[in-house]
Design an enzyme around this catalytic site. Sequence first.
Site, PDB file in Angstrom:
ATOM      1  N   ASP A  78      -1.229  -0.795   9.262  1.00  0.00           N
ATOM      2  CA  ASP A  78      -0.040  -0.567   9.913  1.00  0.00           C
ATOM      3  C   ASP A  78       1.355  -1.533   9.282  1.00  0.00           C
ATOM      4  O   ASP A  78       2.282  -0.858   9.076  1.00  0.00           O
ATOM      5  CB  ASP A  78       0.015  -0.666  11.397  1.00  0.00           C
ATOM      6  CG  ASP A  78      -1.055   0.443  11.915  1.00  0.00           C
ATOM      7  OD1 ASP A  78      -2.270   0.438  11.379  1.00  0.00           O
ATOM      8  OD2 ASP A  78      -0.401   1.161  12.869  1.00  0.00           O
ATOM      9  N   CYS A 119      -8.786  -3.129  12.727  1.00  0.00           N
ATOM     10  CA  CYS A 119      -7.258  -3.089  12.673  1.00  0.00           C
ATOM     11  C   CYS A 119      -7.198  -1.591  13.365  1.00  0.00           C
ATOM     12  O   CYS A 119      -8.007  -0.744  13.413  1.00  0.00           O
ATOM     13  CB  CYS A 119      -6.819  -3.128  11.507  1.00  0.00           C
ATOM     14  SG  CYS A 119      -6.523  -4.883  11.087  1.00  0.00           S
ATOM     15  N   ASP A 120      -5.920  -1.358  13.970  1.00  0.00           N
ATOM     16  CA  ASP A 120      -5.207  -0.362  14.475  1.00  0.00           C
ATOM     17  C   ASP A 120      -6.087   1.078  14.761  1.00  0.00           C
ATOM     18  O   ASP A 120      -6.903   1.280  15.656  1.00  0.00           O
ATOM     19  CB  ASP A 120      -4.123  -0.011  13.944  1.00  0.00           C
ATOM     20  CG  ASP A 120      -2.927  -1.152  14.104  1.00  0.00           C
ATOM     21  OD1 ASP A 120      -3.141  -2.308  13.473  1.00  0.00           O
ATOM     22  OD2 ASP A 120      -1.984  -1.203  14.792  1.00  0.00           O
ATOM     23  N   LYS A 121      -6.157   1.851  13.498  1.00  0.00           N
ATOM     24  CA  LYS A 121      -6.768   3.077  13.858  1.00  0.00           C
ATOM     25  C   LYS A 121      -8.240   3.010  13.537  1.00  0.00           C
ATOM     26  O   LYS A 121      -8.892   4.249  13.691  1.00  0.00           O
ATOM     27  CB  LYS A 121      -6.013   4.211  12.678  1.00  0.00           C
ATOM     28  CG  LYS A 121      -4.611   4.298  12.912  1.00  0.00           C
ATOM     29  CD  LYS A 121      -4.225   4.324  14.494  1.00  0.00           C
ATOM     30  CE  LYS A 121      -2.868   3.972  14.679  1.00  0.00           C
ATOM     31  NZ  LYS A 121      -2.365   2.598  14.442  1.00  0.00           N
ATOM     32  N   CYS A 191      -3.868  -9.216  13.633  1.00  0.00           N
ATOM     33  CA  CYS A 191      -2.677  -9.971  14.057  1.00  0.00           C
ATOM     34  C   CYS A 191      -3.147 -10.462  15.516  1.00  0.00           C
ATOM     35  O   CYS A 191      -3.510  -9.890  16.396  1.00  0.00           O
ATOM     36  CB  CYS A 191      -1.602  -9.214  14.479  1.00  0.00           C
ATOM     37  SG  CYS A 191      -1.062  -8.427  12.552  1.00  0.00           S
ATOM     38  N   GLU A 440       5.403   4.541  13.732  1.00  0.00           N
ATOM     39  CA  GLU A 440       5.842   3.542  14.650  1.00  0.00           C
ATOM     40  C   GLU A 440       7.051   3.077  14.203  1.00  0.00           C
ATOM     41  O   GLU A 440       7.675   3.360  13.128  1.00  0.00           O
ATOM     42  CB  GLU A 440       4.885   2.327  14.359  1.00  0.00           C
ATOM     43  CG  GLU A 440       3.584   2.569  14.758  1.00  0.00           C
ATOM     44  CD  GLU A 440       2.676   1.197  14.727  1.00  0.00           C
ATOM     45  OE1 GLU A 440       1.655   1.159  15.136  1.00  0.00           O
ATOM     46  OE2 GLU A 440       2.959   0.367  13.790  1.00  0.00           O
ATOM     47  N   SER A 466       4.592   0.161  17.822  1.00  0.00           N
ATOM     48  CA  SER A 466       3.489  -0.820  17.365  1.00  0.00           C
ATOM     49  C   SER A 466       3.032  -1.481  18.787  1.00  0.00           C
ATOM     50  O   SER A 466       3.976  -1.510  19.765  1.00  0.00           O
ATOM     51  CB  SER A 466       4.137  -1.984  16.461  1.00  0.00           C
ATOM     52  OG  SER A 466       3.169  -2.816  16.451  1.00  0.00           O
TER      53      SER A 466
END
Length: 559
Positions: A78, A119-121, A191, A440, A466
Amino acid sequence: MRSDIVKKGIERAPHRTFFRALGCNDQDFERPFIGVMNSYNGSIPGHMHLRSISEAVMQGVRSAGGVPFEMNTIAPCDGIAENHLGMRYILPAREVIADSVEIMAIAHPFDAMIFIPNCDKITPGMLMAALRLNLPSIFISGGPMLGGRLNDRYIDISDVWEAVGEAIRGKMTEAELKRLEERACPGPGCCGNMGTPNTMNCLTEALGMSLPGNGTIPAPDSRRLQLARRAGQEIIKVLEAGLRPKDIVTRDSIRNAFIVNMAIGGSTNAVLHLPAIAAEGGIDFHLSEINDISKKTPYLCKISPVGDYMMEHLDRAGGIPAVMSELKDLLNLKSRTVLNKTLGEQIAEARVLDRNIIRPRSEPYAATGGTSILFGNLAPDGAAVKSGGVHPKMMTHSGPARVFDSEDEACAGIKNGSIKPGDVIVVRYEGPKGGPGMPEMLAATSMLCGMGLDDKVALITDGRFSGATRGAAIGHISPEAAERGPIAALKDGDQVIIDIPNNKLEVALEQSEIDRRISQLSPFEPKIKTGYLARYTEQVTSASTGAVFRSVLGSQPSA
């Protein structure tokens, strides 16, 4: 065993030949075949170390009597995709990830699966696939990044994004920005704040699909490799017990995950992903239920970007098991977990080790949870806000709309100083269909924070934010502008009314005027007409349903 269809009988000799080419022997054909779906790649710090995680997993599988087979799926970042065309591919990547897992798990009929996201997705995409396939499964993430250090304070990527706004307004030099840039991300891991990656990895624990510690043990910590090895060993027990994702991920465990999300101030993206996971499991879960959960759940942890603590501090305080131990009376403790225990049994020995990081129920940061769903004539199907990150004086706000039809236009308006205190920035045609891909708005919100406007203006959008976002940022407005939701009717100067405590988002217009304006709009014209995003635009549903494909809302076959 399911894998017998490619390894047993005379007619399977050709199949066995391929497995022999991989190094399998006669003894292996009597053992369970375990798919190890890794999301390693060398272009994203959250995944750069996942080869070592995978190797530890496979050692665990072998030691427990299984035969592991590693595969890979895509893992876009992202942060790297932020604020350019690439961001429009990030949420759509979730569906590709789920589909790619389905393809490999059925083409190569494994007996069970181990998923290695970070991570994210990637985490929600893999969870969707796990529910779709309903094969015995365990999740082991790569873990969070350690916090950066600068001048004896912890920093992370959120500080860098916000520093851009400070540099624009002359409050920070380029040299100071560069120093921050060099130190914010010190190594592997997702992160180090409570953004979407760490939120989803923590919620995987709450769902019962991972081992304790999955969400918080830092990526460089040796305990992460130990946990990975144990996950490889435990999958054989999960297989032998016949325990499947749909036995674990139920309506009760989805509710448990939302309760934990409220307590830890998790990302609003959980409001997209948990309903999508529920849909794959055939579980009906409406957004309106989230407010009921929020009203009963105290806000116990303030992790960056809304607080000074990092994920490593939450880990030292006892992690998600300790958070859940504070919420025992709210959680369904009979929900099952991959350890073939109830959730209550799994957290029975958990203790909070630092009350500064995990507040007691008697002294929460807030009596209600960190996420709110808003409804009203601007969002008939709902909108989401990370209420735990909103400045107190912006919890209720009324101001004139400043309307932009894209994030780029909004960023330009913020940068040139045309946004005034009290304004409500409206960014539309950035939803799942209109974006496309529901990008985002981190660049916009970070710029507002860096320019000192996060407690003076609000931003509402049919796009999303985000997990690193803070401020009066309201996203996921449904129906979106591309579907001719009320946000498409707004004009500059319209009075927008935000009332987060009472879950309201409205515009001071009569419904007849909203309808009249919408009736005069030209037909929606997709921004991208070729490739994957064109197909995505045709298939994607509203943010209120998790932005899943239309087919997911129907029945899904299990493997």
